[in-house]
Design a protein around this motif. Structure first.
Motif, PDB file in Angstrom:
ATOM      1  N   LEU A  78       0.819  -1.205   0.000  1.00 18.07           N
ATOM      2  CA  LEU A  78       0.000   0.000   0.000  1.00 18.07           C
ATOM      3  C   LEU A  78       0.860   1.266   0.000  1.00 18.07           C
ATOM      4  O   LEU A  78       0.492   2.274  -0.617  1.00 18.07           O
ATOM      5  CB  LEU A  78      -0.944  -0.003   1.205  1.00 18.07           C
ATOM      6  N   ARG A  79       2.003   1.224   0.672  1.00 12.97           N
ATOM      7  CA  ARG A  79       2.902   2.388   0.620  1.00 12.97           C
ATOM      8  C   ARG A  79       3.386   2.632  -0.806  1.00 12.97           C
ATOM      9  O   ARG A  79       3.506   3.782  -1.256  1.00 12.97           O
ATOM     10  CB  ARG A  79       4.090   2.185   1.562  1.00 12.97           C
ATOM     11  N   ASN A  80       3.638   1.557  -1.547  1.00 10.31           N
ATOM     12  CA  ASN A  80       4.044   1.702  -2.940  1.00 10.31           C
ATOM     13  C   ASN A  80       2.910   2.236  -3.800  1.00 10.31           C
ATOM     14  O   ASN A  80       3.136   3.030  -4.722  1.00 10.31           O
ATOM     15  CB  ASN A  80       4.536   0.357  -3.481  1.00 10.31           C
ATOM     16  N   VAL A  81       1.685   1.807  -3.499  1.00  9.10           N
ATOM     17  CA  VAL A  81       0.521   2.295  -4.252  1.00  9.10           C
ATOM     18  C   VAL A  81       0.364   3.799  -4.067  1.00  9.10           C
ATOM     19  O   VAL A  81       0.177   4.555  -5.030  1.00  9.10           O
ATOM     20  CB  VAL A  81      -0.755   1.554  -3.808  1.00  9.10           C
ATOM     21  N   TYR A  82       0.430   4.241  -2.832  1.00  8.27           N
ATOM     22  CA  TYR A  82       0.242   5.659  -2.528  1.00  8.27           C
ATOM     23  C   TYR A  82       1.488   6.496  -2.815  1.00  8.27           C
ATOM     24  O   TYR A  82       1.387   7.700  -3.032  1.00  8.27           O
ATOM     25  CB  TYR A  82      -0.123   5.836  -1.055  1.00  8.27           C
ATOM     26  N   GLY A  83       2.671   5.856  -2.766  1.00 11.80           N
ATOM     27  CA  GLY A  83       3.901   6.608  -2.879  1.00 11.80           C
ATOM     28  C   GLY A  83       4.170   7.445  -1.650  1.00 11.80           C
ATOM     29  O   GLY A  83       4.938   8.408  -1.690  1.00 11.80           O
ATOM     30  N   GLU A  84       3.545   7.088  -0.550  1.00 11.33           N
ATOM     31  CA  GLU A  84       3.646   7.825   0.711  1.00 11.33           C
ATOM     32  C   GLU A  84       3.571   6.833   1.875  1.00 11.33           C
ATOM     33  O   GLU A  84       3.176   5.679   1.698  1.00 11.33           O
ATOM     34  CB  GLU A  84       2.491   8.834   0.855  1.00 11.33           C
ATOM     35  N   LYS A  85       3.898   7.318   3.070  1.00  8.94           N
ATOM     36  CA  LYS A  85       3.763   6.511   4.278  1.00  8.94           C
ATOM     37  C   LYS A  85       2.479   6.816   5.028  1.00  8.94           C
ATOM     38  O   LYS A  85       2.080   6.080   5.927  1.00  8.94           O
ATOM     39  CB  LYS A  85       4.970   6.729   5.196  1.00  8.94           C
ATOM     40  N   GLU A  86       1.837   7.934   4.664  1.00 12.82           N
ATOM     41  CA  GLU A  86       0.566   8.322   5.274  1.00 12.82           C
ATOM     42  C   GLU A  86      -0.385   8.794   4.188  1.00 12.82           C
ATOM     43  O   GLU A  86       0.032   9.188   3.100  1.00 12.82           O
ATOM     44  CB  GLU A  86       0.762   9.434   6.308  1.00 12.82           C
ATOM     45  N   ALA A  87      -1.686   8.751   4.503  1.00 10.60           N
ATOM     46  CA  ALA A  87      -2.699   9.192   3.555  1.00 10.60           C
ATOM     47  C   ALA A  87      -3.820   9.892   4.303  1.00 10.60           C
ATOM     48  O   ALA A  87      -4.161   9.520   5.430  1.00 10.60           O
ATOM     49  CB  ALA A  87      -3.257   8.001   2.780  1.00 10.60           C
ATOM     50  N   LEU A  88      -4.373  10.902   3.665  1.00  9.08           N
ATOM     51  CA  LEU A  88      -5.506  11.636   4.222  1.00  9.08           C
ATOM     52  C   LEU A  88      -6.759  11.167   3.503  1.00  9.08           C
ATOM     53  O   LEU A  88      -6.848  11.276   2.282  1.00  9.08           O
ATOM     54  CB  LEU A  88      -5.292  13.137   4.017  1.00  9.08           C
ATOM     55  N   GLU A  89      -7.730  10.622   4.256  1.00  9.76           N
ATOM     56  CA  GLU A  89      -8.913  10.034   3.634  1.00  9.76           C
ATOM     57  C   GLU A  89     -10.187  10.457   4.362  1.00  9.76           C
ATOM     58  O   GLU A  89     -10.165  10.835   5.534  1.00  9.76           O
ATOM     59  CB  GLU A  89      -8.811   8.509   3.616  1.00  9.76           C
ATOM     60  N   ARG A  90     -11.304  10.336   3.652  1.00  9.16           N
ATOM     61  CA  ARG A  90     -12.608  10.772   4.151  1.00  9.16           C
ATOM     62  C   ARG A  90     -13.496   9.566   4.467  1.00  9.16           C
ATOM     63  O   ARG A  90     -13.478   8.568   3.747  1.00  9.16           O
ATOM     64  CB  ARG A  90     -13.282  11.649   3.098  1.00  9.16           C
TER      65      ARG A  90
END
Length: 228
Positions: free
Chosen positions: A145-157
Motif C-alpha cells: 500500500l505504501r508503494n501504491v500511494y507513494g507515501e507513508k501516510e494518507a488523508l482520507e474521508r
C-alpha cells in the motif's frame, strides 16, 4: 473490450459515496490510458453469484444496511475464491470482514452490529465515535500500500460509524487478512489487505470521493490496473 467492474450493493442515487464510484473509475482509466470501464451494479437481493462470471473486478459498495446480507457477501466470496480483484469501501470493508470470518475463519455466526447488535460474535461493531464526515490521517503499514500511494501516510474521508472489533484483529491477520493501514491517533484498523490475492483491499474510508480528473485516486487506479 472495456474492463468490466461489478459493483455489489443496493444503489441509492444521490448518495455521494456511491455516485462517486463510476467517475473515480473513469479518472483511473484516463490515468492508465485505457478505455473507461463498463460498470454494472448488482442489487444484493437480485442476482446470483454466477451472474458475475464476466466481471474483471468487483467493488463492494458503501451505504448499508443492504436488503440482503447474504447477497452482499456472495459477491465478495466469488471474487476472493477466484482471485478476481476486489475493492471494498466503507460498508464494503465491513462486509468483507464478515465474509472472511464466516468462510475462512469458519465463524459461521460472525455478525455485523447493523444487522444484529445482540450477536455474541460481532466482528463489525459500532465505533465509539462515528467517523461520518471526517477526514483523517492513516498510517500505511503495508509495503504494497505504501508503494501504491507513494507515501507513508494518507488523508482520507469517512462516511461510516461501524468498524472492526479489535478483539478479532489477530485472528484475521493470522488467517491472511493483514492490517495495511491504521488511524494515526489510536491505531485502529482502517485498511485490510488479503495476502497472496491478486488484489483484495478493504478500506473503512471512501477513496472515491477524493478522486478528481486531474488527480485520480492511487488506490482506485491500482485496483483498475489489476482488473485490466
Amino acid at each position: 473490450m472495456p474492463t468490466r467492474i461489478a459493483v455489489i450493493g443496493d444503489r441509492h442515487v444521490g448518495a455521494e459515496p456511491q455516485d462517486a464510484i463510476e467517475p473515480a473509475l473513469h479518472h483511473a482509466a484516463s490515468a492508465l490510458g485505457i478505455r473507461a470501464p463498463e460498470v454494472r451494479w448488482f442489487e444484493t437481493d437480485g442476482y446470483a453469484p454466477q451472474d458475475l462470471g464476466e466481471a474483471d473486478g468487483v467493488w463492494a459498495a458503501p451505504s448499508s444496511p443492504f436488503r440482503s446480507l447474504d447477497g452482499a457477501l456472495a459477491g465478495i466470496t466469488w471474487a476472493r475464491e477466484r482471485d478476481v480483484p476486489l475493492l471494498g469501501t466503507c460498508a464494503g470493508f465491513q462486509h468483507g470482514v464478515i465474509e472472511f470470518a464466516r468462510n475462512v475463519l469458519g465463524v459461521s455466526g460472525a455478525q455485523h452490529a447493523e444487522y444484529d447488535s445482540s450477536s455474541q460474535e460481532l466482528f463489525i461493531d459500532e465505533l465509539l465515535c462515528s467517523l461520518a464526515g471526517q477526514v483523517m490521517t492513516i498510517r500505511l503499514e503495508d509495503e504494497v500500500l505504501r508503494n501504491v500511494y507513494g507515501e507513508k501516510e494518507a488523508l482520507e474521508r469517512y462516511y461510516c460509524r461501524f468498524g472492526l472489533n479489535p478483539r478479532y484483529r489477530s485472528a484475521l491477520e493470522d488467517a491472511g487478512l493483514q492490517t495495511a493501514g491504521v488511524d494515526v491517533t489510536d491505531g485502529d484498523v482502517r485498511i485490510l489487505r488479503l495476502h497472496g490475492h491478486a488484489f483484495f483491499v478493504l478500506t473503512l474510508f471512501v477513496p472515491q470521493v477524493r478522486s478528481h480528473p486531474d488527480a485520480p485516486h492511487p488506490l482506485i487506479t491500482s485496483f483498475l490496473r489489476a482488473a485490466s
